[in-house]
Write a protein that holds these residues in place. Structure first.
Motif, PDB file in Angstrom:
ATOM      1  N   ALA A 101      95.571  59.739  96.174  1.00  8.49           N
ATOM      2  CA  ALA A 101      96.537  59.431  95.118  1.00  8.49           C
ATOM      3  C   ALA A 101      96.626  57.928  94.880  1.00  8.49           C
ATOM      4  N   THR A 102      96.547  57.158  95.960  1.00  8.76           N
ATOM      5  CA  THR A 102      96.584  55.697  95.843  1.00  8.76           C
ATOM      6  C   THR A 102      95.389  55.195  95.041  1.00  8.76           C
ATOM      7  N   THR A 103      94.190  55.716  95.340  1.00  6.04           N
ATOM      8  CA  THR A 103      92.980  55.302  94.618  1.00  6.04           C
ATOM      9  C   THR A 103      93.079  55.668  93.140  1.00  6.04           C
ATOM     10  N   GLU A 130     104.766  54.813 101.842  1.00  2.00           N
ATOM     11  CA  GLU A 130     104.708  56.270 101.866  1.00  2.00           C
ATOM     12  C   GLU A 130     103.659  56.765 102.851  1.00  2.00           C
ATOM     13  N   MET A 131     102.482  56.157 102.838  1.00  2.00           N
ATOM     14  CA  MET A 131     101.426  56.593 103.759  1.00  2.00           C
ATOM     15  C   MET A 131     101.827  56.356 105.206  1.00  2.00           C
ATOM     16  N   ARG A 132     102.443  55.219 105.475  1.00  2.00           N
ATOM     17  CA  ARG A 132     102.906  54.960 106.849  1.00  2.00           C
ATOM     18  C   ARG A 132     103.982  55.963 107.247  1.00  2.00           C
ATOM     19  N   ARG A 133     104.869  56.302 106.320  1.00  2.87           N
ATOM     20  CA  ARG A 133     105.954  57.229 106.630  1.00  2.87           C
ATOM     21  C   ARG A 133     105.430  58.606 107.019  1.00  2.87           C
ATOM     22  N   SER A 139      96.000  50.368 108.962  1.00  3.41           N
ATOM     23  CA  SER A 139      94.757  49.797 108.434  1.00  3.41           C
ATOM     24  C   SER A 139      94.185  50.670 107.320  1.00  3.41           C
ATOM     25  N   ASP A 140      94.241  52.005 107.488  1.00  2.00           N
ATOM     26  CA  ASP A 140      93.719  52.906 106.455  1.00  2.00           C
ATOM     27  C   ASP A 140      94.559  52.832 105.183  1.00  2.00           C
ATOM     28  N   ALA A 141      95.881  52.759 105.351  1.00  2.00           N
ATOM     29  CA  ALA A 141      96.768  52.697 104.187  1.00  2.00           C
ATOM     30  C   ALA A 141      96.561  51.400 103.407  1.00  2.00           C
ATOM     31  N   CYS A 142      96.541  50.282 104.112  1.00  2.00           N
ATOM     32  CA  CYS A 142      96.362  48.984 103.447  1.00  2.00           C
ATOM     33  C   CYS A 142      94.961  48.858 102.847  1.00  2.00           C
ATOM     34  N   GLY A 143      93.958  49.398 103.535  1.00  2.00           N
ATOM     35  CA  GLY A 143      92.592  49.352 103.012  1.00  2.00           C
ATOM     36  C   GLY A 143      92.463  50.111 101.714  1.00  2.00           C
TER      37      GLY A 143
END
Length: 428
Positions: A101-103, A130-133, A139-143
């Motif tokens: 969804a982010t992409t 949201e991804m961290r939650r 690292s995956d979320a920020c990447g």
């Protein structure tokens, strides 16, 4: 000629390393070179004023402040948050659904703002949280956010594409259309990687994070996406059908985004409008000043015969075209580690274009190659701009973890670059 080239590029690098803004570094080196070539005679600067004036009064460049204005309106309207929430609903149940969804959100925001930085700032504020939650690794979320934001360079409208088109004297409309398929392909490659990553790390990228999602939920999500879809259809449809130029399309996009923000979402206040105009003014002045410096720098390269001589040397060296192509890409990758994308484009384009033309390569095809390189530049340390934008919106995450998350995407971009190079038919 060799001494002049060394002095020009050496002086430019020294000035930028000591903190001189790239536009003023370009002005200083160009004027010093023209004075040296004219033996210190100030009459050698006779065409400087006309060169600067012609470079920033080009009608095509009107699109730059308009796209910056549109991006500022979209960012202020909260459209990114609504878009992300709707897409996350549609991707619920997929492995790595929030990353995908982010992409997608980044790709869509890129298609309506024309700016990678604006896309990362708009989507990153809520998507990483949201991804961290829901248990994604930092690292995956920020990447995912940092890499997704780079799609703003390739998917039209793209401000770097406009800058390249003006300097290379190539059609902006052709460049925009050429970037669509490679941009979508790259977004799909990101999504495939994210699904694979989620399946291999099922504990750190849950498949279902939003609870049961009904058909009515998905229908409501589609309705939420509809205004953004209309805006994209207007922008890309106008360019593709030829009913409007990229500049005219930018004006239509500004009007449409303003109506969405003010009438549909009712998010615009006088304070927000003031901030939108300030951001637009700052961004426009920065880009146009860099373009003016680049055109003067290119004029100095041509006047001193540096650019033509370099292209003749390369063409006469009997080197394999692929060897030259690889060398150019390695140079761009190296510069991308240290310089900002617009700086790389304005510095290298006047030198590279004569070489491209000497080999008979299509400038539109190379423009896409250049944009993919610039996407890599945005997430390669130590000066990857998107890395610092993500760090700015998520200050509690270390820069090292952000870099670790983006490295796989650099490899994916390299693969996409190879595909575009080997299969030019991907560019339409």
């Amino acid at each position: 000629m060799t001494e002049t080239a060394i002095l020009m590029f050496g002086g430019l690098l020294v000035l930028m390393l000591v903190g001189v803004p790239v536009a003023f570094a370009l002005f200083a080196v160009a004027i010093a070179t023209l004075l040296q070539a004219g033996g210190g005679d100030w009459s050698a600067l006779g065409l400087v004023s006309s060169t600067l004036w012609d470079s920033v009064t080009n009608f095509t460049l009107t699109a730059v402040p308009l796209y910056i204005l549109m991006g500022a309106i979209i960012s202020a309207s909260g459209m990114g948050a609504r878009l992300y929430a709707a897409i996350a609903t549609l991707t619920a149940g997929l492995w790595g659904g929030l990353a995908i969804a982010t992409t997608i959100a980044c790709a869509v925001m890129a298609a309506i703002s024309g700016s990678s930085v604006a896309t990362v700032a708009a989507v990153g504020r809520f998507s990483v949280s949201e991804m961290r939650r829901f248990g994604y690794r930092e690292s995956d979320a920020c990447g995912a956010v940092a890499a997704g934001g780079t799609l703003g360079i390739l998917i039209p409208p793209s401000i770097p594409m406009i800058v390249y088109g003006v300097i290379a004297q190539e059609s902006i409309g052709r460049l925009f259309m050429a970037g669509i398929l490679p941009g979508l392909m790259l977004a799909a490659m990101f999504g495939i990687y994210q699904m694979w990553l989620a399946r291999s790390r099922s504990g750190s990228a849950p498949r279902q994070v939003m609870g049961p999602v009904t058909v009515s939920d998905r229908l409501r999500a589609l309705v939420d996406i509809l205004p953004t879809g209309v805006l994209i259809a207007i922008i890309l449809g106008s360019i593709y059908t030829g009913i409007a130029t990229p500049t005219e399309t930018a004006a239509i996009g500004v009007a449409t985004s303003f109506l969405l923000a003010a009438v549909l979402y009712r998010e615009l206040t006088w304070a927000k409008c003031r901030q939108i105009l300030i951001e637009t003014g700052r961004g426009s002045i920065m880009v146009l000043t860099i373009i003016a410096g680049a055109m003067l720098f290119g004029y100095a390269l041509t006047t001193t015969d540096v650019a033509p001589t370099l292209s003749r040397l390369v063409a006469g060296a009997d080197l394999s075209p692929w060897l030259v192509f690889i060398a150019i890409n390695l140079l761009l990758l190296f510069l991308g580690c240290f310089l900002e994308t617009l700086s790389i484009i304005v510095i290298t384009t006047p030198i590279i274009i004569p070489i491209i033309e000497s080999f008979g390569w299509d400038k539109v095809w190379f423009g896409v190659i250049l944009m993919i390189n610039m996407e890599m530049a945005l997430i390669t340390p130590p000066v990857g701009l998107n890395l610092f934008v993500v760090k700015g919106v998520m200050p509690d995450v270390s820069l090292g973890r952000i870099i670790v998350g983006t490295l796989p995407y650099v490899l994916i971009m390299a693969l996409a670059l190879a595909l575009v190079a080997l299969v030019p038919g991907l560019i339409v």
